[in-house]
Design an enzyme around this catalytic site. Sequence first.
Site, PDB file in Angstrom:
ATOM      1  N   HIS A  53     116.210   4.514  52.511  1.00 16.87           N
ATOM      2  CA  HIS A  53     114.833   4.537  52.011  1.00 16.87           C
ATOM      3  C   HIS A  53     114.834   4.635  50.483  1.00 16.87           C
ATOM      4  CE1 HIS A  53     112.675   5.972  55.940  1.00 16.87           C
ATOM      5  NE2 HIS A  53     113.432   4.911  56.127  1.00 16.87           N
ATOM      6  N   GLU A  55     113.319   6.633  48.504  1.00 18.19           N
ATOM      7  CA  GLU A  55     113.475   7.992  47.980  1.00 18.19           C
ATOM      8  C   GLU A  55     114.950   8.426  47.987  1.00 18.19           C
ATOM      9  OE1 GLU A  55     111.490   6.897  50.402  1.00 18.19           O
ATOM     10  OE2 GLU A  55     109.770   8.230  50.728  1.00 18.19           O
ATOM     11  N   CYS A  83     108.873  10.240  54.489  1.00 15.67           N
ATOM     12  CA  CYS A  83     109.110  10.617  55.889  1.00 15.67           C
ATOM     13  C   CYS A  83     109.838  11.965  55.917  1.00 15.67           C
ATOM     14  CB  CYS A  83     109.923   9.534  56.596  1.00 15.67           C
ATOM     15  SG  CYS A  83     111.683   9.529  56.147  1.00 15.67           S
ATOM     16  N   CYS A  86     113.298  11.960  54.158  1.00 13.65           N
ATOM     17  CA  CYS A  86     113.232  11.953  52.694  1.00 13.65           C
ATOM     18  C   CYS A  86     112.707  13.274  52.159  1.00 13.65           C
ATOM     19  CB  CYS A  86     112.387  10.782  52.219  1.00 13.65           C
ATOM     20  SG  CYS A  86     113.167   9.196  52.582  1.00 13.65           S
TER      21      CYS A  86
END
Lengths: 144, 144
Positions: A53, A55, A83, A86
Site C-alpha cells: 500500500h 502508506e 486500512c 497501514c
Amino acid sequence: MLDDEYFMRQALQEAHKAFDADEVPVGAVIVADQRIVARSHNLTEMLNDVTAHAEMQVVTAAANVLGGKYLTDCTLYVTVEPCPMCAGALRWAQISRVVYGAADEKRGYSRISSFLLHPKTIVTAGVLADECADLMKLFFSRCR
Amino acid sequence: MLDDEYFMRQALQEAHKAFDADEVPVGAVIVADQRIVARSHNLTEMLNDVTAHAEMQVVTAAANVLGGKYLTDCTLYVTVEPCPMCAGALRWAQISRVVYGAADEKRGYSRISSFLLHPKTIVTAGVLADECADLMKLFFSRCR
C-alpha cells in the site's frame, strides 16, 4: 507556508500515477519540516504484494531518508483513509500526524478501532475528500 | 504427515536467528501443501523499518514464490501472536490459517479486534507457547 491542501495535491498526483498503472488509486507523501521526504502510491499489482500500500511504501522510504525508524516529527498525507494494516504500521512508526482525504467506509481503520493509531497521533480527515473519492469511484466504475 | 509442532519449530529456528541478531525474537514460516514456501524473522533493526515484522516478510516472500498475491491455501506459523499491522496484512492476503505460539498481551491483534483477520481465516493459538514466550522474555530481560 505550505498547507494541507498543497501536500494533499502531491498525494493526489501519486494517486493518479497509480490510476494510470491500473492500481487502486491511492497516493501518499510524508512531510517533515515542510519538506516531502517520501512519496509513493499503491503498488500491490506491480509488486504482486498485498502489503505494498502507498502508506507502507512511504513509511519505509521516509525511515530510509531520515535515518531513524520512528517518524515522530512527520505528517502523512494520504488520499484515502488508511486500512488497519497501514494504521498499525503508522502506530509502530509513532507518526505525529495523519491527514487523509476520502473516508473508506468498508476498509478504513476507524471502522475497527481508533486505537489502531498511536494515542499521540493527530488525525485530520476530509482534505480534498471529493477529489480523492472521485478518483476511487472512477477506478472502480471502470473495473465493472 | 508433518504437524503444527514441526512447523512451529521451524518458526522458532527463525526466532532464534532474530535473537542472535539483537532483533525482537519473532520467527515465521508459511506452508502450502506441507511445504515451507517462505521463512523469515523480524528484521526491524537491520532494515531500520517498523514494517519489517516476520509476518510481513513471509507474506511478501510467499506471494513471490507462489506467483499470486493471495495466500488462500496457506498456513502461517508465527512464534508470537501477530500485531494489528500483520493481522491486517494477513487479512488482505486472505490466508487460510494462522497458527501462533505465545499470546501478546500488549500488542496482539486480538486485544483490538478479531475482525482484523479475514472471517474465513482459522486461528490456532498456543502451539509451543512456552518456548516462544520464553525466548521473548529472555530477550527483554537482557535489554533491561
